[in-house]
Design a protein around this motif. Structure first.
Motif, PDB file in Angstrom:
ATOM      1  N   GLY A  28      -0.317 -29.789  -3.194  1.00  0.00           N
ATOM      2  CA  GLY A  28      -0.337 -31.120  -2.645  1.00  0.00           C
ATOM      3  C   GLY A  28      -1.598 -32.086  -2.805  1.00  0.00           C
ATOM      4  O   GLY A  28      -1.708 -33.073  -3.145  1.00  0.00           O
ATOM      5  N   ASP A 178       3.379 -35.486  -2.173  1.00  0.00           N
ATOM      6  CA  ASP A 178       2.316 -35.068  -1.307  1.00  0.00           C
ATOM      7  C   ASP A 178       2.465 -34.728   0.268  1.00  0.00           C
ATOM      8  O   ASP A 178       2.042 -34.042   0.793  1.00  0.00           O
ATOM      9  CB  ASP A 178       0.788 -35.725  -1.584  1.00  0.00           C
ATOM     10  CG  ASP A 178      -0.455 -35.367  -0.880  1.00  0.00           C
ATOM     11  OD1 ASP A 178      -0.522 -34.312  -1.088  1.00  0.00           O
ATOM     12  OD2 ASP A 178      -0.821 -36.296  -0.321  1.00  0.00           O
ATOM     13  N   THR A 181       4.575 -31.923   0.935  1.00  0.00           N
ATOM     14  CA  THR A 181       3.893 -30.560   0.906  1.00  0.00           C
ATOM     15  C   THR A 181       2.862 -30.522   2.226  1.00  0.00           C
ATOM     16  O   THR A 181       2.938 -29.341   2.849  1.00  0.00           O
ATOM     17  CB  THR A 181       2.952 -30.545  -0.071  1.00  0.00           C
ATOM     18  OG1 THR A 181       1.667 -31.665  -0.215  1.00  0.00           O
ATOM     19  CG2 THR A 181       3.534 -31.035  -1.593  1.00  0.00           C
ATOM     20  N   TRP A 182       2.706 -31.697   2.687  1.00  0.00           N
ATOM     21  CA  TRP A 182       1.677 -31.333   4.131  1.00  0.00           C
ATOM     22  C   TRP A 182       2.604 -30.953   4.971  1.00  0.00           C
ATOM     23  O   TRP A 182       2.264 -30.096   5.804  1.00  0.00           O
ATOM     24  CB  TRP A 182       1.118 -32.892   4.485  1.00  0.00           C
ATOM     25  CG  TRP A 182      -0.108 -33.245   3.730  1.00  0.00           C
ATOM     26  CD1 TRP A 182      -0.479 -34.028   2.778  1.00  0.00           C
ATOM     27  CD2 TRP A 182      -1.384 -32.729   3.951  1.00  0.00           C
ATOM     28  NE1 TRP A 182      -1.639 -34.077   2.119  1.00  0.00           N
ATOM     29  CE2 TRP A 182      -2.417 -33.239   2.834  1.00  0.00           C
ATOM     30  CE3 TRP A 182      -1.679 -31.686   4.805  1.00  0.00           C
ATOM     31  CZ2 TRP A 182      -3.472 -32.809   3.045  1.00  0.00           C
ATOM     32  CZ3 TRP A 182      -3.351 -31.048   4.641  1.00  0.00           C
ATOM     33  CH2 TRP A 182      -4.043 -32.071   3.905  1.00  0.00           C
TER      34      TRP A 182
END
Length: 416
Positions: A28, A178, A181-182
């Protein structure tokens, strides 16, 4: 080490979950830089605005590194990482929603980047120092190598995937990926069970804990010698290679060729990571500093004789040396610093490294215009080697050896 030894950390349940979290998080991060850049440029063509958004992330991150070290030494590190990852998911998700909805303005991205940078600064020391709690000491080198393999591999693939998302579905959706993904990285840490921290008899006091960290930092000669040295080394590298490099390449070997040079450096990192899965580093700082001195030849070749083949060769060697230092430094820190102080030690290390980067980026342009690109690059290469030699004058740096495993090194190491 055999290949079975090299992948042994992955049989450790705690490390396997942490490794999966780092893999997702790294992917990410590598996508996010290019996605955010194009998101800003979609709003305005101003590079100044892009610089403001990037600085809005960097400044609070650097400012909160020391506080992050205190927090990570006070609370369970996976909990600190989960908080950082969840907060990052929220801030990046908010940016993605604003971009997708067409409501994003630069000031909004600046504010959200400040939030993201702040939580990154708090989480970084915990991420850097948690590994000794996940694997036995004899597995630290392969565990670090596996993490490096992920990071270096994603450094090659991540930007490409990010650019593909930007081109196909747009920067907003790339930022949304992104953010996801965190969130996933935080969830993957839930099964990790760390050994309980010993309760402190003293009341929490941030100023006192920062002072303890500072006192410890200056009490360990090899620690402050390398960090102070790297403040100067990063200043040179950020200015000579990262700032002047593209400008010189543009007038000599060309932009595409410069990409080949940077790719060669990344390949050097990757190849050396694979080697370090098998080869044990006995003198981590001596070999590490010799390795990092290999970053000087690319500056010298770029200034004196910028030919593509020569630059590719020295960039590959530079990447290899950089990975040797990274491994040596992590092993020195993780094996020789008590767990109760490790996060604060990493935070002072990161502060010394990160502060120098923008200084080099700002100073080297005017220096090159005043004295000439070739002259500045050649002098920088010589100065780089001289600084490495000064660091190696410290006996504690030259003679530090791997710490032997002891019964007190036991960690929670449940296997599947």
């Amino acid at each position: 080490m055999t290949w079975a030894d090299a992948i042994a950390p992955l049989r450790n349940r705690n490390f396997a979950w942490y490794f999966a979290s780092r893999f997702v998080n790294t992917l990410g991060n590598m996508m996010a830089s290019i996605a955010l850049a194009f998101a800003v440029l979609d709003i305005t063509d101003s590079p100044t605005a892009l610089g403001q958004v990037l600085a809005a992330h960097t400044i609070p991150m650097v400012a909160l590194l020391l506080y992050g070290g205190v927090i990570a030494d006070r609370f369970p590190r996976t909990l600190v990482l989960q908080f950082s990852n969840f907060a990052s998911a929220i801030s990046q998700g908010a940016i993605a929603l604003l971009v997708l909805g067409g409501h994003a303005e630069i000031w909004m991205l600046v504010v959200l980047s400040v939030v993201h940078g702040a939580v990154s600064g708090i989480g970084f020391p915990a991420m850097a120092s948690v590994l000794p709690q996940l694997v036995p000491r004899e597995h630290l080198q392969p565990a670090n190598a596996l993490i490096s393999l992920t990071r270096n591999g994603m450094a090659v693939l991540g930007p490409t995937i990010g650019a593909l998302l930007v081109v196909t579905v747009g920067s907003g959706w790339a930022l949304a990926v992104d953010a996801a993904t965190w969130l996933l990285a935080a969830l993957l840490l839930l099964p990790v069970a760390l050994p309980p921290k010993e309760p402190s008899k003293a009341r929490p006091d941030t100023v006192r804990e920062l002072r303890e960290g500072w006192t410890f930092f200056w009490s360990v000669p090899w620690l402050w010698a390398v960090v102070v040295g790297f403040g100067a080394l990063n200043f040179i590298h950020a200015g000579a290679w990262s700032t002047l490099g593209p400008a010189v390449a543009d007038d000599t070997i060309g932009r595409q060729a410069w990409g080949y040079v940077l790719s060669a450096e990344a390949v050097g990192l990757l190849v050396t990571t694979v080697v370090l899965l098998r080869v044990r580093l006995e003198r981590p700082l001596l070999l590490g500093m010799i390795g990092v001195s290999m970053m000087a030849p690319p500056m010298l070749v770029l200034g004196a004789s910028p030919h593509l083949v020569g630059l590719i060769v020295v960039a590959f060697v530079s990447g290899a040396g950089t990975e040797v230092f990274g491994m040596g430094w992590n092993l020195a820190m993780q094996e020789n610093i008590d767990d109760a102080m490790l996060s604060r030690a990493y935070s002072y290390d990161a502060l010394g490294s990160f502060v120098a980067l923008p200084l080099g980026q700002l100073v080297y342009g005017p220096l090159a215009l005043a004295f000439g690109f070739e002259e500045v690059l050649v002098v920088s290469a010589v100065a780089y080697v001289a600084i490495v030699a000064l660091v190696l004058c410290s006996r504690s740096v030259r003679t530090l050896q791997r710490a032997p495993a002891t019964p007190t090194d036991a960690v929670t190491s449940a296997t599947d």
